[in-house]
Design a protein around this motif. Structure first.
Motif, PDB file in Angstrom:
ATOM      1  N   UNK A   1      -1.183   6.951   6.786  1.00 58.69           N
ATOM      2  CA  UNK A   1      -1.876   5.901   7.527  1.00 58.69           C
ATOM      3  C   UNK A   1      -1.983   4.674   6.641  1.00 58.69           C
ATOM      4  N   UNK A   2      -1.675   3.509   7.214  1.00 58.07           N
ATOM      5  CA  UNK A   2      -1.736   2.246   6.490  1.00 58.07           C
ATOM      6  C   UNK A   2      -2.609   1.258   7.241  1.00 58.07           C
TER       7      UNK A   2
ATOM      8  N   UNK B   1      -7.207  -7.397   2.086  1.00 60.34           N
ATOM      9  CA  UNK B   1      -7.367  -6.034   1.608  1.00 60.34           C
ATOM     10  C   UNK B   1      -6.289  -5.161   2.254  1.00 60.34           C
ATOM     11  N   UNK B   2      -5.927  -4.100   1.572  1.00 61.32           N
ATOM     12  CA  UNK B   2      -4.967  -3.137   2.118  1.00 61.32           C
ATOM     13  C   UNK B   2      -5.382  -1.744   1.686  1.00 61.32           C
ATOM     14  N   UNK B   3      -5.045  -0.770   2.512  1.00 59.12           N
ATOM     15  CA  UNK B   3      -5.386   0.604   2.183  1.00 59.12           C
ATOM     16  C   UNK B   3      -4.387   1.568   2.783  1.00 59.12           C
ATOM     17  N   UNK B   4      -4.386   2.782   2.270  1.00 58.75           N
ATOM     18  CA  UNK B   4      -3.469   3.785   2.784  1.00 58.75           C
ATOM     19  C   UNK B   4      -3.922   5.184   2.438  1.00 58.75           C
ATOM     20  N   UNK B   5      -3.486   6.133   3.245  1.00 55.66           N
ATOM     21  CA  UNK B   5      -3.783   7.547   3.043  1.00 55.66           C
ATOM     22  C   UNK B   5      -2.498   8.337   3.216  1.00 55.66           C
ATOM     23  N   UNK B   6      -2.187   9.181   2.238  1.00 57.66           N
ATOM     24  CA  UNK B   6      -1.025  10.069   2.298  1.00 57.66           C
ATOM     25  C   UNK B   6      -1.500  11.503   2.187  1.00 57.66           C
TER      26      UNK B   6
ATOM     27  N   UNK C   1       0.828  -1.210   0.000  1.00 55.15           N
ATOM     28  CA  UNK C   1       0.000   0.000   0.000  1.00 55.15           C
ATOM     29  C   UNK C   1       0.861   1.259   0.000  1.00 55.15           C
ATOM     30  N   UNK C   2       1.930   1.258   0.795  1.00 54.34           N
ATOM     31  CA  UNK C   2       2.829   2.403   0.845  1.00 54.34           C
ATOM     32  C   UNK C   2       3.511   2.617  -0.503  1.00 54.34           C
TER      33      UNK C   2
END
Length: 335
Positions: free
Chosen positions: A172-173, A187-192, A60-61
């Motif tokens: 955030x991961x 599932x995977x997610x992230x916010x930058x 995700x990163x």
């Protein structure tokens, strides 16, 4: 670039990155949600659950950072450390494909499971994380290296931005599995979010402690770990810190809805999503070129009893088989 109304209904879509800006706060960023692609990668390797979780975070990163590339090239995240996960490699090929693999020290992993030390920092241990931007053979590669000292990947990424990019950033991961009609799926997610003010003066470090305040007097400061004192960045950073893992993973909560929850009071705008997919860079030609790069003595040692040389791609597990005469027929391939 076209924008979408965050208040309007949007379709649920996985394996995509949604860029956005919040002009009132001078921040920009991206949200990524990985569904079938990360489930394919983690399912193919069948790693133990703690390893899958950390590799999912790394994927995700990498996708968050790789989709920012404005050219055809490759972004790679790699860790080497002394923990149960001795190495991870995640490749992102611009504009939209990625692959990932992890190497495990089985004995150390057993000890970690037995002791319950299964955080990302525990599993990586001490070593380093390298992020490499490669635009091809005609340009110089850029690499930023961060020391791993049992911190999370989020913390390591923040350190990378402080020392290499010098852009105030928060990440955030989240990684987890959900139960569907087809079974359990990863599932995977992230916010930058990054602070990009028009005035460079707003990126100056906060003043030092005055040193002459009366004893017991509290000195208020909105300085963050990047050394920036700015109300807009403090607000954006605080909002990012409210994001829960389930908000990054819930297949019924679209990225646009998450951004609306965070920034609707400030007028967030989203741009055209970037679809991403799992895909390996390996090919018969690449593997053949790699084999031809070994010395004649080494190639001879690789030949099986039936006169063939076999190679299995560690990323996608595809098996390539060559006749010994085929490997000797030409020079190493040049990428």
């Amino acid at each position: 670039m076209a924008t979408e109304d965050l208040g309007a209904g949007v379709a649920v879509l996985d394996d995509r990155v949604v860029p956005f800006t919040v002009p009132d706060l001078d921040v920009r960023g991206r949200v990524v949600r990985l569904g079938p692609s990360i489930d394919t990668i983690l399912g193919r390797h069948d790693y133990p659950e703690p390893v899958s979780r950390v590799l999912g975070e790394a994927a995700a990163l990498t996708v968050l950072l790789g989709t920012a590339l404005k050219f055809e090239g490759r972004f790679q995240l790699q860790t080497k450390s002394d923990g149960p996960i001795s190495m991870m490699v995640v490749d992102f090929n611009a504009p939209d494909t990625y692959r990932a693999v992890a190497h495990i020290d089985e004995a150390k992993l057993e000890q970690a499971v037995a002791s319950g030390n299964l955080s990302t920092g525990d599993l990586l241990g001490e070593g380093h994380l390298a992020m490499t931007v490669d635009q091809g053979s005609q340009t110089t590669r850029y690499q930023g290296v961060v020391t791993l000292n049992r911190q999370s990947l989020e913390e390591a990424a923040h350190q990378y931005f402080r020392q290499s990019e010098q852009i105030p950033s928060r990440i955030r991961l989240g990684v987890g599995s959900v139960v569907t009609g087809a079974g359990r799926e990863w599932r995977a997610g992230g916010l930058l979010v990054q602070f990009m003010p028009h005035s460079p003066d707003r990126l100056r470090a906060a003043d030092l402690h005055p040193g002459d305040a009366p004893e017991g007097h509290e000195i208020l400061s909105n300085t963050d770990p990047d050394g920036i004192s700015d109300d807009s960045w403090a607000e954006a950073r605080s909002l990012v810190e409210t994001v829960e893992d389930h908000e990054l993973l819930d297949p019924m909560l679209e990225s646009e809805r998450l951004l609306y929850r965070l920034f609707h009071e400030r007028g967030a705008r989203v741009f055209e999503p970037v679809a991403v997919q799992e895909a390996c860079r390996c090919s018969r030609e690449r593997v053949l070129g790699m084999l031809r790069g070994f010395s004649a003595e080494d190639r001879k040692a690789m030949v099986a009893d039936d006169g063939t040389l076999g190679v299995t791609c560690e990323f996608c597990s595809r098996r390539y088989t060559f006749e010994a005469s085929e490997v000797e027929a030409g020079p190493p391939a040049v990428e």
